[in-house]
Design a protein around this motif. Structure first.
Motif, PDB file in Angstrom:
ATOM      1  N   LYS A 281      -1.175 -13.066   4.634  1.00  0.00           N
ATOM      2  CA  LYS A 281      -0.034 -13.694   5.014  1.00  0.00           C
ATOM      3  C   LYS A 281       0.894 -13.902   3.959  1.00  0.00           C
ATOM      4  O   LYS A 281       1.874 -13.756   3.851  1.00  0.00           O
ATOM      5  N   ASP A 284       2.877 -11.107   2.598  1.00  0.00           N
ATOM      6  CA  ASP A 284       3.696 -10.523   3.130  1.00  0.00           C
ATOM      7  C   ASP A 284       4.846 -10.955   3.122  1.00  0.00           C
ATOM      8  O   ASP A 284       5.954 -10.676   3.522  1.00  0.00           O
ATOM      9  N   LYS A 285       4.815 -12.605   3.056  1.00  0.00           N
ATOM     10  CA  LYS A 285       6.175 -13.200   2.849  1.00  0.00           C
ATOM     11  C   LYS A 285       7.193 -12.789   1.707  1.00  0.00           C
ATOM     12  O   LYS A 285       6.814 -12.274   0.663  1.00  0.00           O
TER      13      LYS A 285
END
Lengths: 285, 290
Positions: A281, A284-285
């Motif tokens: 997560k 992915d930012k």
């Protein structure tokens, strides 16, 4: 038409692997999950009792603490050392041989290296000889007689061993990442008058986020393999500073304490699952 | 004055680079040199140097880079008078070879399926595979034990081989290799009427060779060094691989230990040198994002 043909081909090619993974990994893990709520021998349902037991077990708690400490020390250290080597190396035209040297420890079986490690870290071994000689030569200190494997220092022996073994692939991954940065980007920054450190900080590092994620994941994966060194150098019950989660699992296994093992496997597996998802997560930012 | 400072910085940079390059060389060469010198040392000389370990005396151990009495006696004894050594060496070889062959048969087609056929759910399945690949042995140890026990495979070499065959790590690496093939190639082959099987054998395998070989090289180094699995699932020492047996040799037979270590090192070095490009490629593939 095309879609269903795709599906059929997919299944034909992947079937052997699916079947194997289900039989050897997924199905038995469900069984382990079930067992984590039952007694080892009779299989009676006991609710969370096994989980309570392991979290009150001193050995398990110590192992969890040590494993955390080991990972939190080693991974940042490895990431930084890897970069400090990869950055100058990336400017070399023929850094191939140097890369090979760094990679070589990866190929050395642990069993062959243990003998040497024992001689190096022995109380009257090579490291203490080297330190004593340095001390005498500089006059700063006298004879050094640390028992590296029987004291707190054992932890640092493992750290060094881990860095020794894993620096190579970290360097390779950093180099691959650095090679992927468009040269124009760095050139443009040079033209704009950015200095060496500024270029690294503002251009190079932000472009290496992907590599960082990979390196962290792989270093984490490999940090569990340090058990080989720990076990071979110090046995099933080493100094308490290097008593790791892997030791606990193994000792429970030897004593057939399968209920505790099941609960611990579910906890560890679940924890790793969450960490992997979080890292993904973040990345992915 | 300013010029001087620049010169000093330049020199320091050079010294630092040299240090970065020389240090690992020493650190890597050191254990190998010790192993090799130890393996050609006469047993009395070895005992003398390692005396403190045997007697508990408080002086330091010592070493010589060129032994006073070099001898190949330990190699001779190990290779010609210790048939047990061959059993162990052969165990290591057989298990590693079986695992790699199995991974080829099972893993390569699966990697191909993931790389080429985008069907509903394949992404999620692949994510599951990646997570399985990242779980350490200890987490799956009990599951493996339960299965192996059910099939009565415990204490046979299949207990080590079978779970490794279905490892998802080689699939991930091979997948990385297959992904580099442009998909237009498959489309063109399909238009020409090529079957899916033909595309796999004629296009996939030759062009995806890099990924497959990477998986094999990394796999060899991993399984040649395997410890946790045989330790958990093999009770009889005749079934053990060298990697597990070697550390059991006591200091009293240190000469054997050194020789056996050198012999065990040879296949690994061979694979490392022959497969270095693939090893590097494999490490890079293992880091490719989905």
């Amino acid at each position: 038409m095309r879609k269903s043909r795709n599906l059929i081909s997919f299944l034909i090619f992947a079937a052997p692997s699916f079947i194997g993974v289900i039989i050897f990994v997924l199905a038995p893990f469900l069984d382990v999950f079930k067992r984590s709520f039952s007694t080892a021998v009779t299989g009676q349902f006991v609710g969370m009792a096994n989980y309570h037991t392991i979290f009150e077990n001193q050995a398990f708690l110590l192992a969890v603490k040590n494993t955390f400490r080991f990972t939190l020390v080693c991974i940042p250290l490895l990431v930084v050392i890897g970069f400090l080597i990869a950055w100058p190396l990336s400017k070399f035209k023929n850094g191939g041989i140097i890369k090979s040297i760094y990679l070589f420890p990866l190929a050395m079986p642990t069993a062959t290296i243990v003998l040497v490690w024992k001689m190096v870290f022995y109380q009257q071994g090579f490291l203490n000889i080297l330190l004593t000689k340095t001390g005498e030569w500089s006059g700063a200190f006298g004879e050094i007689n640390v028992d590296y494997l029987g004291s707190e220092a054992a932890f640092w022996v493992l750290v060094c061993s881990y860095i020794w073994k894993n620096t190579g692939y970290t360097v390779v991954l950093w180099l691959a990442g650095i090679a992927g940065i468009p040269a124009e980007l760095i050139e443009a920054a040079k033209v704009d008058g950015a200095g060496g450190m500024q270029r690294i900080w503002h251009i190079v590092l932000p472009n290496l986020k992907g590599s960082l994620y990979t390196i962290v994941i792989l270093s984490f994966l490999n940090s569990f393999k340090i058990y080989r060194e720990a076990y071979l150098v110090a046995g099933a019950y080493p100094h308490k500073s290097i008593y790791l989660l892997q030791h606990t699992f193994n000792n429970w296994f030897v004593n057939l304490e399968l209920d505790k093992m099941a609960a611990a496997a579910v906890c560890t597996g679940g924890f790793l699952f969450i960490v992997i998802l979080l890292l993904q997560k973040m990345w992915d930012k | 004055m300013k010029g001087n400072i620049y010169e000093i910085i330049k020199k320091m940079k050079k010294a630092l680079t040299a240090f970065v390059l020389i240090l690992p060389g020493i650190l890597v060469a050191f254990p190998i040199v010790i192993l090799i010198t130890g393996s050609v040392m006469d047993q009395y000389e070895l005992k003398e140097y390692l005396n403190p370990i045997f007697t508990g005396a408080s002086d330091f151990i010592s070493w010589k880079l060129i032994p006073d009495y070099p001898s190949f006696a330990n190699y001779g004894k190990l290779l010609f008078m210790t048939p047990q050594f061959f059993v162990l060496f052969w165990n290591s070889m057989r298990m590693t070879a079986c695992i790699l062959a199995g991974q080829l048969l099972v893993g390569v087609p699966a990697a191909w399926a993931f790389a080429v056929y985008k069907v509903k759910g394949s992404k999620i399945l692949f994510a599951v595979y990646v997570i399985l690949m990242l779980l350490p042995f200890q987490v799956t140890m009990l599951s493996s034990y339960l299965v192996l026990n059910r099939f009565s495979l415990l204490n046979t070499q299949q207990a080590v081989i079978l779970p490794a065959v279905f490892s998802t790590f080689p699939i991930f690496l091979t997948y990385g290799g297959f992904r580099t093939i442009p998909s237009q190639l498959f489309e063109a082959a399909r238009v020409d009427g090529g079957s899916e099987r033909l595309i796999f054998f004629k296009i996939g395998l030759p062009l995806g060779k890099g990924g497959i070989l990477s998986a094999m090289v990394l796999g060899f180094l991993e399984y040649w060094n395997m410890l946790e699995q045989p330790m958990a699932f093999l009770d009889d020492k005749e079934l053990w691989p060298l990697s597990l047996y070697l550390p059991e040799i006591t200091w009293g037979q240190a000469g054997f230990s050194f020789c056996a270590s050198v012999i065990m090192l040879i296949p690994a070095v061979f694979v490392f040198i022959m497969g270095q490009d693939y090893l590097e490629q494999g490490i890079i593939y293992s880091g490719l994002k989905e």
